[in-house]
Design an enzyme around this catalytic site. Structure first.
Site, PDB file in Angstrom:
ATOM      1  N   ARG A 190       0.611  -1.362   0.437  1.00 38.43           N
ATOM      2  CA  ARG A 190      -0.037   0.035   0.337  1.00 38.43           C
ATOM      3  C   ARG A 190       0.612   1.181  -0.184  1.00 38.43           C
ATOM      4  NH1 ARG A 190      -5.298   0.078   1.567  1.00 38.43           N
ATOM      5  NH2 ARG A 190      -5.838   2.577   2.625  1.00 38.43           N
ATOM      6  N   ARG A 195     -14.845 -12.092   9.735  1.00 37.50           N
ATOM      7  CA  ARG A 195     -14.756 -10.627   9.996  1.00 37.50           C
ATOM      8  C   ARG A 195     -16.461 -10.324   9.803  1.00 37.50           C
ATOM      9  NH1 ARG A 195      -9.922  -8.202   5.603  1.00 37.50           N
ATOM     10  NH2 ARG A 195      -9.629 -10.482   7.024  1.00 37.50           N
ATOM     11  N   VAL A 244     -12.289  -4.539   6.483  1.00 32.30           N
ATOM     12  CA  VAL A 244     -13.127  -3.896   5.829  1.00 32.30           C
ATOM     13  C   VAL A 244     -13.900  -5.545   5.548  1.00 32.30           C
ATOM     14  CG1 VAL A 244     -14.297  -4.362   3.901  1.00 32.30           C
ATOM     15  CG2 VAL A 244     -11.776  -2.896   4.136  1.00 32.30           C
ATOM     16  N   LYS A 257     -20.825 -15.623  -0.283  1.00 31.58           N
ATOM     17  CA  LYS A 257     -20.726 -16.544   1.409  1.00 31.58           C
ATOM     18  C   LYS A 257     -20.609 -15.314   2.514  1.00 31.58           C
ATOM     19  CE  LYS A 257     -16.035 -16.137   1.461  1.00 31.58           C
ATOM     20  NZ  LYS A 257     -15.278 -15.825   0.799  1.00 31.58           N
TER      21      LYS A 257
END
Lengths: 345, 345
Positions: A49, A272, A296, A208
């Site tokens: 990043r 998550r 996220v 999913k």
């Protein structure tokens, strides 16, 4: 417990492939993929990043934020923050950013890439085009399906980090590419199967995540194991209905890439998406639940797009409808689930 | 947390059925079934193991050993230890003993029972005849399939005790019986679906116990969530192969009675079969693992019979083969699982 282990063998043993392989992304799954690849490649080109992440990995030998217990031998890595440098150097490029950030990187792509294989490890919708990665690459970058692949399967990054045995499915239409990808991913702790169902694998990985949010909501609301089992058995049938409507192909949704991936995401505490749902079920607003997580949850973004597609196609998907209503229409989770229970069987 | 609650409503509200219903068995699932039935029946005829259990329930209002938190209103129960007394008084008889004890009770049956409906809630093989309950009742007692039903579905007794929403499937070939059974089982916390697949439901309930032992072994050996998801996705495919070989019928193994039941058993910590496997995976001998549990793990007994049937039919079922080898041939779990991992996908 997490094993602290450096991939020290990789420098001594002969690499399984001479192909140059790169990875885009520096989240947990990207890091897990780099860990898989250093088992087989002499050098993994890793486009991260920003300079901070690059510097931290070069200094400490591990990702400063995700899977910090995975120590790399820096001789195996070629770090960069420049997507063109990475893509130019590689035969195979694995895309592993969160879906919402992919276009930020891809917009900078201006090198030659016509002969490269692009492998998506992304499990989400690209907001810019409101479509899956396969179509985004084809439509926006003229990367044909023959130069694409998708990796799917029940493969939590956290367990890859611990070298717990995991199975991946590589979907690609070209036999030759399939062999290359099996070579670069297979190792003592990763078993790889081949598939030709690029779109089915990509959509199932997206669906999913939405179902995992739903399983989390059920758990947060206090539903038990009996209900969760019914919920998941309905979810896999909704997945089958959706996949058949999107892209008819000879597929068995009970294979690991479809059902297995749904199970690991719906049942695992590492998920998550499930955690996001759990917070919502416990009474958090959707906004505050999202804000309280530092990763996220792909399923949130996907739910909108998948719901619209299902509507356009006239599909009857009560779970998807219910989750959409809770996430995007401010509907009350408890009431919606009470209604949903009457539609499951 | 377990709710302490007496079915006090049942005396005041009008019962949903006038049919006389009985239950054979005093284990946890039998007790859960009595709890379901008192919601709808004025009186439940309950045939328990011995005078001690009968006396304890009559004294305390709950089963002394299983689901002790479920308090019954004694006005709703007619307890007995005599199977003939119970069967004679009833239109519908639910069999809910462990499979290994069923014939002890049934051998005593000498009353008229030709017009009764026998419902099996047993998920195991009857050792005496090495066959499933449906065939045992038909062959040994001339109870035809038209007078039989099977209840299946992801339904841990412990969660029924807590009135957590659960789904049952009632399999019966007679439309009229199906309606009766939906009436007697459906309540605020039990939703019931109908099916015609008696044998498929019975075998799937048996197979899932074996697979749950397998999931437990994996967990005990240290395999993680990624592997378990692959294991279960292979297990449901083995189940489909087996069911098709035994009895071809239009069925979707992803319905709750098949996949849902497998999931709840393979993933839930309530599952005694999973716990048995877990102990074996951790290194206990099979014998000591069985001895350390005070409940019957049906999957252990079933594994032998199912393995033999699969062999006779020439089926390729690597998970069943592996579990049989560990349980009955003294094979080492760790080594066998290492071999198995290469056969899954």
């Amino acid at each position: 417990m997490t094993k602290k282990k450096t991939n020290s063998d990789s420098t001594s043993k002969k690499p399984k492939t001479e192909l140059a392989v790169g990875v885009l992304g520096s989240g947990s799954f990207a890091t897990a993929i780099v860990k898989m690849l250093v088992e087989n490649c002499k050098t993994v080109h890793w486009c991260v990043r920003n300079e901070f992440v690059k510097g931290a990995i070069e200094l400490r030998g591990h990702n400063p934020t995700y899977l910090t217990a995975v120590n790399f031998n820096l001789k195996n890595l070629k770090l960069t923050t420049d997507i063109n440098e990475m893509v130019s150097a590689c035969d195979i490029v694995v895309l592993a950013t969160p879906s919402i950030y992919l276009s930020d990187s891809m917009d900078k792509l201006n090198c030659e890439y016509g002969d490269k294989i692009f492998v998506s490890a992304i499990k989400g919708i690209i907001p810019k085009v409101n479509n899956v990665v396969a179509h985004y690459l084809k439509d926006e970058f003229k990367i044909g399906f023959r130069n694409q692949a998708v990796i799917a399967g029940p493969c939590h990054a956290e367990e890859v980090a611990m070298e717990r045995l995991s199975y991946l499915t590589v979907a690609t239409v070209e036999e030759e590419n399939s062999k290359k990808l099996l070579d670069i991913f297979s190792s003592d702790f990763i078993k790889v199967s081949a598939s030709k169902d690029i779109l089915g694998n990509e959509y199932s990985a997206i669906l999913k995540n939405i179902f995992a949010i739903g399983a989390g909501i059920a758990s947060g609301l206090g539903y038990g194991d009996n209900f969760t089992a019914v919920f998941v058995s309905n979810a896999i049938r909704e997945m089958e209905t959706f996949l058949e409507a999107i892209y008819e192909a000879p597929r068995d949704v009970n294979e690991s890439a479809y059902l297995g991936d749904l199970l690991v995401t719906a049942y695992s505490l590492f998920s998550r998406n499930r955690n996001l749902g759990n917070l919502i079920g416990k009474g958090y607003t959707v906004k505050s639940a999202i804000q309280s997580m530092n990763m996220v949850a792909e399923g949130y973004y996907a739910a909108d797009s998948i719901y619209q597609t299902a509507r356009e196609k006239g599909l009857k998907l009560p779970i998807i409808d219910t989750i959409y209503g809770i996430l995007y229409e401010g509907k009350n989770a408890e009431k919606q689930y009470r209604k949903l229970t009457a539609k499951l069987n």
